[in-house]
Structure formats: structure tokens, C-alpha cells
Design a protein around this motif. Structure first.
Motif, PDB file in Angstrom:
ATOM      1  N   VAL A   1       1.288  -0.610   7.719  1.00  0.00           N
ATOM      2  CA  VAL A   1       0.874   0.505   6.861  1.00  0.00           C
ATOM      3  C   VAL A   1       0.921   0.093   5.392  1.00  0.00           C
ATOM      4  CG1 VAL A   1       1.389   2.854   6.132  1.00  0.00           C
ATOM      5  CG2 VAL A   1       1.485   2.260   8.557  1.00  0.00           C
ATOM      6  N   LEU A   2       1.953  -0.670   4.997  1.00  0.00           N
ATOM      7  CA  LEU A   2       1.994  -1.184   3.618  1.00  0.00           C
ATOM      8  C   LEU A   2       0.717  -1.977   3.317  1.00  0.00           C
ATOM      9  CD1 LEU A   2       5.671  -2.417   3.135  1.00  0.00           C
ATOM     10  CD2 LEU A   2       4.433  -0.904   1.574  1.00  0.00           C
ATOM     11  N   ARG A   3       0.303  -2.766   4.265  1.00  0.00           N
ATOM     12  CA  ARG A   3      -0.908  -3.571   4.114  1.00  0.00           C
ATOM     13  C   ARG A   3      -2.139  -2.655   4.040  1.00  0.00           C
ATOM     14  NH1 ARG A   3      -4.798  -7.398   6.849  1.00  0.00           N
ATOM     15  NH2 ARG A   3      -3.706  -9.375   6.792  1.00  0.00           N
ATOM     16  N   GLY A   4      -2.185  -1.672   4.942  1.00  0.00           N
ATOM     17  CA  GLY A   4      -3.327  -0.752   4.954  1.00  0.00           C
ATOM     18  C   GLY A   4      -3.472  -0.002   3.633  1.00  0.00           C
ATOM     19  N   ILE A   5      -2.358   0.458   3.092  1.00  0.00           N
ATOM     20  CA  ILE A   5      -2.390   1.284   1.877  1.00  0.00           C
ATOM     21  C   ILE A   5      -2.951   0.514   0.677  1.00  0.00           C
ATOM     22  CG2 ILE A   5      -0.867   2.362   0.139  1.00  0.00           C
ATOM     23  CD1 ILE A   5       0.744   3.542   2.441  1.00  0.00           C
ATOM     24  N   LYS A   6      -2.825  -0.803   0.693  1.00  0.00           N
ATOM     25  CA  LYS A   6      -3.309  -1.578  -0.457  1.00  0.00           C
ATOM     26  C   LYS A   6      -4.805  -1.383  -0.717  1.00  0.00           C
ATOM     27  CE  LYS A   6       0.316  -5.060  -0.154  1.00  0.00           C
ATOM     28  NZ  LYS A   6       1.161  -4.612  -1.266  1.00  0.00           N
ATOM     29  N   THR A   7      -5.545  -0.931   0.284  1.00  0.00           N
ATOM     30  CA  THR A   7      -6.979  -0.671   0.083  1.00  0.00           C
ATOM     31  C   THR A   7      -7.311   0.818   0.211  1.00  0.00           C
ATOM     32  OG1 THR A   7      -7.360  -1.121   2.428  1.00  0.00           O
ATOM     33  CG2 THR A   7      -7.724  -2.955   0.894  1.00  0.00           C
ATOM     34  N   LEU A   8      -6.291   1.685   0.176  1.00  0.00           N
ATOM     35  CA  LEU A   8      -6.556   3.119   0.380  1.00  0.00           C
ATOM     36  C   LEU A   8      -7.610   3.646  -0.597  1.00  0.00           C
ATOM     37  CD1 LEU A   8      -5.866   5.824   1.775  1.00  0.00           C
ATOM     38  CD2 LEU A   8      -4.037   6.128   0.109  1.00  0.00           C
ATOM     39  N   HIS A   9      -7.460   3.300  -1.876  1.00  0.00           N
ATOM     40  CA  HIS A   9      -8.398   3.835  -2.881  1.00  0.00           C
ATOM     41  C   HIS A   9      -9.819   3.335  -2.647  1.00  0.00           C
ATOM     42  CE1 HIS A   9      -6.604   0.110  -4.181  1.00  0.00           C
ATOM     43  NE2 HIS A   9      -7.435  -0.026  -5.190  1.00  0.00           N
ATOM     44  N   LEU A  10      -9.952   2.076  -2.223  1.00  0.00           N
ATOM     45  CA  LEU A  10     -11.292   1.530  -1.971  1.00  0.00           C
ATOM     46  C   LEU A  10     -11.920   2.174  -0.742  1.00  0.00           C
ATOM     47  CD1 LEU A  10     -10.413  -2.241  -2.511  1.00  0.00           C
ATOM     48  CD2 LEU A  10     -11.389  -0.640  -4.163  1.00  0.00           C
ATOM     49  N   ARG A  11     -11.088   2.323   0.298  1.00  0.00           N
ATOM     50  CA  ARG A  11     -11.591   2.963   1.516  1.00  0.00           C
ATOM     51  C   ARG A  11     -11.987   4.412   1.245  1.00  0.00           C
ATOM     52  NH1 ARG A  11      -7.619   3.673   4.826  1.00  0.00           N
ATOM     53  NH2 ARG A  11      -5.898   2.546   3.839  1.00  0.00           N
ATOM     54  N   MET A  12     -11.124   5.132   0.509  1.00  0.00           N
ATOM     55  CA  MET A  12     -11.402   6.552   0.269  1.00  0.00           C
ATOM     56  C   MET A  12     -12.692   6.752  -0.527  1.00  0.00           C
ATOM     57  SD  MET A  12      -9.225   8.178   2.017  1.00  0.00           S
ATOM     58  CE  MET A  12      -9.847   9.797   1.584  1.00  0.00           C
TER      59      MET A  12
END
Ligand SMILES: *Cc1c(COP(=O)(O)O)cnc(C)c1O
Length: 382
Positions: free
Chosen positions: A238-249
Motif C-alpha cells: 500500500v505504501l508503494r501504491g500510494i506513491k502514485t495516488l495523485h497520478l492515478r486519481m
């Protein structure tokens, strides 16, 4: 710090022993102590784990909160909040909820003597007649699942605060990128981390974020006592996933808007539920409390039958027919038989969730392929 910088850096420090930039996966159940009364802040991993701690700090920062707690699922997080209640307490919540939340409330906590009022919260003032001296909690989900109804969080908070009622918001659909309930006065933010925060459909996890220290201690006590904590491997993912949260969103929102507009203009599509439309009943509230409108869309077909909806769902090629949402891949779901099957049909229909409603979680693929997929499948329906 701005959102994208926080997503990448908040709460995470290079590993002090090696300098590893990525948080190590502390796959351990216990920690060696110097003496019985002296340890380095870690005694047993149900109570604390360094990988989980960094994730908790990171999620708290994304929600502009002081304290974060992670759980082994979104339902585990919701359960921890309800464990703060006592028999006889009352909860006010909406009549358009995630099916699993409805099931937990009615099948587990009603049996434990908690009373729930499921009401239409499109207008905050609808709460007032249900407030009693026993009301302890207002549980909000906005945008709601699956009808994309929007609740005015700040208006609800203003109404219940003087009655000493805590406000919890299930912020799963918006993600912290689009909406921060603590900034609007809520006491607790809940996430199914499984969805946008994880973002890659490979982890089940939940989280709570609060500002009040006593409330945090009470919830941490429940987490440690009841034990629904996530493992370090999942915390790392999840830490890894969150690093791109803004780009994905950003891409979820871009694609979501295109898909919503495409569906609305299609002659075979009936009603489209998406808070970004000007004529959505609470569009103004959505505009005020959210930064954008997200990639979750529900709709019906003009020839509104279960059979026709099934034909569409069976013929999608890029969209996969599956429960869940918020991952990079686009999903199509039939709430009545899948995510919301635990709500009795009568109750479901009364609240506007028809047998033929279709829900989309629009992913981050190329928009041309998503629209072409809808186009070819809509050709096959009547
Ligand atoms: C999925 C979901 C939950 C439950 O979370 P799990 O991680 O599946 O336990 C709660 N609320 C909403 C809005 C959800 O979509």
C-alpha cells in the motif's frame, strides 16, 4: 507540503541501518528487548510494526489528520469504530451504504443492542428528527455506493456537533485526493484501503484517521485488543501504491468524466449517476467539498431489464466483471447480485437501487479503448 509530495514522502524515512529508500518489510512477530521493561518502541507486532507505522503516518498526512490506524480490511476499520459504542446507543446513517457496512450494522451490531436509523441524508436537516439523547454516532458515506449520492459533510457536522455526536465518514469513493472530511469537521475518516489507496487490486486493508488523541488511543486499544491488524507485506504494497495516488486519481477523474458524458449521450442508456453532472441533485455540494468528481459511475439501460443489463456486463472486454473498485483496471459490477446482495431486495428497491443498475469503476487505461469497449457492448443490448 502539497498532496503529491505527501503521497510520496509523508511518514516514510530512509531505513536508518542501511539507507534503503523504500520502507523495509519488517516480517517479524516479535522484537528482542534489552530488559523486561525496556524496548525500542516495539514489543509484539499485533501492537506495532515499523512498516505498518510508516503507512499509518502516510495515510494520516494525506487526510490532514494527526493519527492513522490500519486494519486488516475496511470492514475491520468500521468494526473498530462501532466497538466504541455501548448497548442502547443509537447511530444515524444513510439509506445508500456499502452493502457490507449495512450487513455489519444490521446483522452484528443490532444484535449487540445498537439502534441504527437509515435515512435519506441528501438534505442535512433530515437528521434532526432522529437525534435523541442516545445518539452517539453519525456515519456518512459520500459519494455513496452505488447511487453516487452526495452528502454535505460540513452541514451535517454543524447540525450534530452541539449534541455531542461523533461524525465518521467513509471516504473510500473519493479517496483523500478528492475529499478530506476532517477538514470539514468530521471526527473520524474511514477508508477501504483495498480500493483507491492500494490502487492495484492486490491488497485487502482498512484505515482510520482522527485528530483527537483520546479517540486515537481508544481506537488503537480496540485494534490491539481485537487484533484486526494488517501484515507488513500488505503495508509495503500500500505504501508503494500510494506513491502514485495523485497520478492515478487525475486519470480516474479524466476518464470518469469522458465515460459519464459518453453514457449520458448514448441512445440506449437510461439514467447515469455521477456527481460531476450539473443536474446531479447535490452537484453544488460535490463541487464545494470535492476537488473533482472521480471515476465511479452507475447507470441503467433505457430498456431497463436485468436480462439486458446482464447482456452488457457479459460482453465487456476491457472492463472486467468483478466486485471492488479503485484499481488501475476498469471494472463493471452488478450491485444487486454482487456488492449489495446482502441488502434485502425490498429495502434495496425502496432506496432506489434497482435490479438492473450497473456500476463502473473507471480505471486508468486509455480512454479510447474504454469508450470503444462500451460502444461494442452497447451494440449487443436491445
Ligand atoms: C469496499 C468498501 C468497504 C469495505 O472495505 P473492505 O476493504 O472490502 O473490507 C467499505 N466501504 C466502501 C464504500 C467500500 O467500497
Amino acid at each position: 507540503m502539497k498532496f503529491g509530495t505527501k503521497a510520496i514522502h509523508a511518514g516514510v524515512e530512509p531505513d536508518p541501518t542501511t539507507g534503503a529508500i523504500m520502507t523495509p518489510i519488517f516480517q517479524t512477530s516479535t522484537y528482542v528487548q534489552e530488559s523486561p521493561s525496556k524496548h525500542k518502541g516495539y514489543a509484539y507486532a499485533r501492537g506495532a510494526n515499523p512498516t505498518r507505522n510508516q503507512l499509518q503516518k502516510n495515510i494520516a498526512a494525506l487526510e490532514n489528520g494527526k493519527f492513522g490506524l490500519c486494519f486488516s480490511s475496511g470492514m475491520g476499520a468500521t468494526d473498530a469504530v462501532l466497538r466504541l459504542l455501548n448497548p442502547g446507543d443509537e447511530v444515524i446513517t444513510s439509506n445508500d451504504l456499502y452493502g457490507g457496512s449495512y450487513r455489519l450494522f444490521t446483522k452484528v451490531y443490532e444484535r449487540a443492542g445498537i439502534k441504527f436509523h437509515f435515512i435519506d441524508l441528501a438534505k442535512a436537516e433530515n437528521i434532526t428528527p432522529y437525534i435523541t439523547p442516545k445518539t452517539r454516532l453519525l456515519w456518512l458515506e459520500t459519494p455513496s455506493n452505488p447511487l453516487m449520492r452526495v452528502i454535505d459533510i460540513a452541514a451535517c457536522v454543524a447540525l450534530v456537533k452541539k449534541h455531542n455526536i461523533q461524525v465518521a465518514v467513509d471516504n473510500t469513493f473519493a479517496s483523500p485526493y478528492l475529499q478530506n472530511p476532517l477538514d470539514l469537521g468530521a471526527d473520524i475518516v474511514m477508508h477501504s484501503v483495498t480500493k483507491y489507496l492500494g490502487g492495484h487490486s492486490d491488497v485487502i486493508m482498512g484505515a482510520l484517521v482522527v485528530n483527537d488523541e483520546q479517540l486515537y488511543k481508544d481506537l488503537a486499544f480496540v485494534a490491539n485488543s481485537c487484533g484486526a491488524v494488517p501484515g507488513p507485506q500488505d503495508s509495503f504494497l500500500v505504501l508503494r501504491g500510494i506513491k502514485t495516488l495523485h497520478l492515478r486519481m487525475e486519470r480516474h477523474c479524466f476518464n470518469g468524466k469522458k465515460v459519464a458524458e459518453y453514457l449520458r449521450n448514448h441512445p440506449k442508456v437510461g439514467k447515469v449517476y455521477w456527481p460531476g453532472f450539473n443536474d446531479h441533485p447535490n452537484h453544488d455540494v460535490a463541487k464545494k467539498q470535492m476537488r473533482d468528481f472521480g471515476g465511479m459511475i452507475s447507470f441503467t439501460l433505457k430498456n431497463d431489464s436485468l436480462e439486458n443489463a446482464t447482456t452488457l456486463m457479459e460482453n465487456m472486454e476491457v472492463f472486467s466483471l468483478a466486485e471492488s473498485l479503485g484499481g488501475v483496471e476498469s471494472l463493471i459490477n452488478h450491485p444487486a447480485s454482487m456488492t449489495h446482495a446482502s441488502i434485502p431486495r425490498e429495502e434495496r428497491i425502496k432506496n432506489g437501487l434497482s435490479d438492473s443498475l450497473i456500476r463502473l469503476s473507471v480505471g486508468v487505461e486509455d480512454i479510447e479503448d474504454l469508450l470503444a469497449d462500451l460502444e461494442q457492448a452497447l451494440k449487443k443490448v436491445s
